[in-house]
Scaffold this motif. Structure first.
Motif, short mmCIF file in Angstrom:
data_model
loop_
_atom_site.label_atom_id
_atom_site.label_comp_id
_atom_site.label_asym_id
_atom_site.label_seq_id
_atom_site.Cartn_x
_atom_site.Cartn_y
_atom_site.Cartn_z
N SER A 15 0.84 -1.20 0.00
CA SER A 15 0.00 0.00 0.00
C SER A 15 0.87 1.25 0.00
CB SER A 15 -0.93 0.01 1.22
OG SER A 15 -1.78 -1.09 1.21
N HIS A 16 1.92 1.21 0.80
CA HIS A 16 2.85 2.34 0.90
C HIS A 16 3.49 2.61 -0.46
CE1 HIS A 16 6.61 4.40 2.19
NE2 HIS A 16 5.77 4.99 3.03
N SER A 17 3.95 1.55 -1.12
CA SER A 17 4.58 1.70 -2.45
C SER A 17 3.58 2.23 -3.47
CB SER A 17 5.14 0.36 -2.92
OG SER A 17 6.16 -0.06 -2.08
N TYR A 18 2.34 1.74 -3.40
CA TYR A 18 1.31 2.19 -4.33
C TYR A 18 1.03 3.69 -4.15
CZ TYR A 18 -3.18 2.72 -6.64
OH TYR A 18 -4.21 3.16 -7.44
N ILE A 19 0.91 4.10 -2.90
CA ILE A 19 0.65 5.52 -2.62
C ILE A 19 1.83 6.38 -3.08
CG2 ILE A 19 0.33 7.21 -0.77
CD1 ILE A 19 -1.34 4.99 0.66
N SER A 21 3.81 5.62 -5.54
CA SER A 21 3.76 5.66 -7.00
C SER A 21 2.71 6.66 -7.50
CB SER A 21 3.50 4.27 -7.58
OG SER A 21 2.18 3.85 -7.34
N LEU A 22 1.59 6.75 -6.78
CA LEU A 22 0.59 7.77 -7.13
C LEU A 22 1.16 9.17 -6.94
CD1 LEU A 22 -2.72 6.37 -5.56
CD2 LEU A 22 -2.12 6.50 -7.98
N ASN A 23 1.89 9.35 -5.86
CA ASN A 23 2.53 10.62 -5.57
C ASN A 23 3.47 11.01 -6.71
OD1 ASN A 23 3.16 12.89 -3.89
ND2 ASN A 23 5.02 11.86 -3.23
N ASP A 24 4.25 10.04 -7.20
CA ASP A 24 5.17 10.30 -8.31
C ASP A 24 4.44 10.48 -9.63
OD1 ASP A 24 7.24 10.07 -6.50
OD2 ASP A 24 7.68 7.97 -7.01
N ALA A 25 3.41 9.66 -9.87
CA ALA A 25 2.69 9.70 -11.14
C ALA A 25 1.99 11.04 -11.35
CB ALA A 25 1.67 8.56 -11.21
N TYR A 26 1.48 11.61 -10.29
CA TYR A 26 0.78 12.89 -10.41
C TYR A 26 1.69 14.06 -10.08
CZ TYR A 26 -3.39 10.12 -11.06
OH TYR A 26 -4.31 9.24 -11.55
N GLU A 27 2.97 13.77 -9.99
CA GLU A 27 4.00 14.78 -9.77
C GLU A 27 3.73 15.66 -8.54
OE1 GLU A 27 4.63 16.86 -13.43
OE2 GLU A 27 5.23 15.05 -14.48
N LYS A 28 3.25 15.01 -7.51
CA LYS A 28 3.11 15.70 -6.24
C LYS A 28 4.42 15.57 -5.49
CE LYS A 28 -1.16 16.59 -7.00
NZ LYS A 28 -1.52 17.89 -7.48
N ASN A 29 4.73 16.53 -4.70
CA ASN A 29 6.00 16.50 -3.97
C ASN A 29 5.78 16.32 -2.48
OD1 ASN A 29 7.62 16.85 -6.26
ND2 ASN A 29 7.18 19.04 -6.27
N SER A 31 6.27 14.63 0.98
CA SER A 31 7.28 13.80 1.62
C SER A 31 6.60 12.58 2.24
CB SER A 31 8.00 14.60 2.71
OG SER A 31 7.12 14.84 3.80
N ASP A 32 7.39 11.64 2.68
CA ASP A 32 6.83 10.45 3.32
C ASP A 32 6.01 10.84 4.55
OD1 ASP A 32 6.68 7.53 3.51
OD2 ASP A 32 7.85 7.79 5.35
N LYS A 33 6.50 11.78 5.31
CA LYS A 33 5.78 12.23 6.51
C LYS A 33 4.45 12.90 6.14
CE LYS A 33 9.09 11.15 9.39
NZ LYS A 33 9.30 9.73 9.23
N GLU A 34 4.46 13.69 5.10
CA GLU A 34 3.23 14.35 4.65
C GLU A 34 2.22 13.32 4.15
OE1 GLU A 34 5.00 18.65 3.17
OE2 GLU A 34 5.12 16.91 1.83
N LEU A 35 2.71 12.29 3.46
CA LEU A 35 1.80 11.24 3.00
C LEU A 35 1.20 10.48 4.18
CD1 LEU A 35 3.72 9.89 -0.11
CD2 LEU A 35 1.52 11.07 -0.09
N HIS A 36 2.02 10.18 5.19
CA HIS A 36 1.50 9.53 6.39
C HIS A 36 0.43 10.41 7.04
CE1 HIS A 36 3.97 5.89 7.19
NE2 HIS A 36 4.74 6.47 6.28
N PHE A 37 0.73 11.70 7.13
CA PHE A 37 -0.22 12.65 7.70
C PHE A 37 -1.55 12.58 6.96
CE2 PHE A 37 -2.14 16.87 7.60
CZ PHE A 37 -2.21 17.19 8.95
N LEU A 38 -1.49 12.63 5.62
CA LEU A 38 -2.71 12.64 4.81
C LEU A 38 -3.44 11.30 4.86
CD1 LEU A 38 -1.37 14.56 1.69
CD2 LEU A 38 -3.06 15.38 3.34
N VAL A 39 -2.73 10.22 4.66
CA VAL A 39 -3.38 8.90 4.57
C VAL A 39 -3.98 8.48 5.92
CG1 VAL A 39 -2.96 6.44 4.15
CG2 VAL A 39 -2.00 8.15 2.61
#
Length: 133
Positions: A15-19, A21-29, A31-39
């Motif tokens: 799940s972490h890798s998928y998220i 990859s979505l972050n990279d695919a949509y060219e969002k920047n 960070s890992d901490k920000e993604l944890h915060f959001l998810v």
């Protein structure tokens, strides 16, 4: 128990890798901490939106059910934490049966408590009804 934890870890890693990859695919920047915060924030809010209406309905006259749900959740977390702690520290063996027996112990004791409570409340209501006359 170890295979269950390993499976969960693999699912979380995928799940972490998928998220990511979505972050990279949509060219969002993010960070890992920000993604944890959001998810985790979104998962938490999804749970609130599901659980809040249920607890609101139950709170009218089923407080014991709310207490049960809360304590049952804590017991699950506690039993898994104990088993993981035993595995990590080497102070015991991590065994899923220990989790099951602990949870079943709580369930049985809770049922006994609920039955005794209902008997006491029934007797109390009967006494109030008889003395009211």
């Amino acid at each position: 128990m170890e295979s269950i934890l390993e499976t969960l870890m693999v699912m979380i890693a995928k799940s972490h890798s998928y998220i990511l990859s979505l972050n990279d695919a949509y060219e969002k920047n993010f960070s890992d901490k920000e993604l944890h915060f959001l998810v985790i924030g979104l998962i938490g809010m999804a749970l609130v939106l599901v659980i809040y209406p249920l607890f609101k309905i139950l709170s009218r006259n089923h407080v014991l059910v709310i207490v049960f749900i809360y304590v049952f959740s804590l017991i699950l977390v506690l039993t898994f934490a104990i088993e993981i702690g035993q595995w990590y520290s080497g102070s015991g063996t991590m065994d899923f049966d220990d989790v099951v027996f602990g949870v079943v112990g709580f369930l049985l004791m809770f049922v006994v408590f609920a039955v005794v409570r209902e008997i006491i409340l029934a007797v109390w209501r009967f006494i109030k009804k008889v003395t009211k006359r």
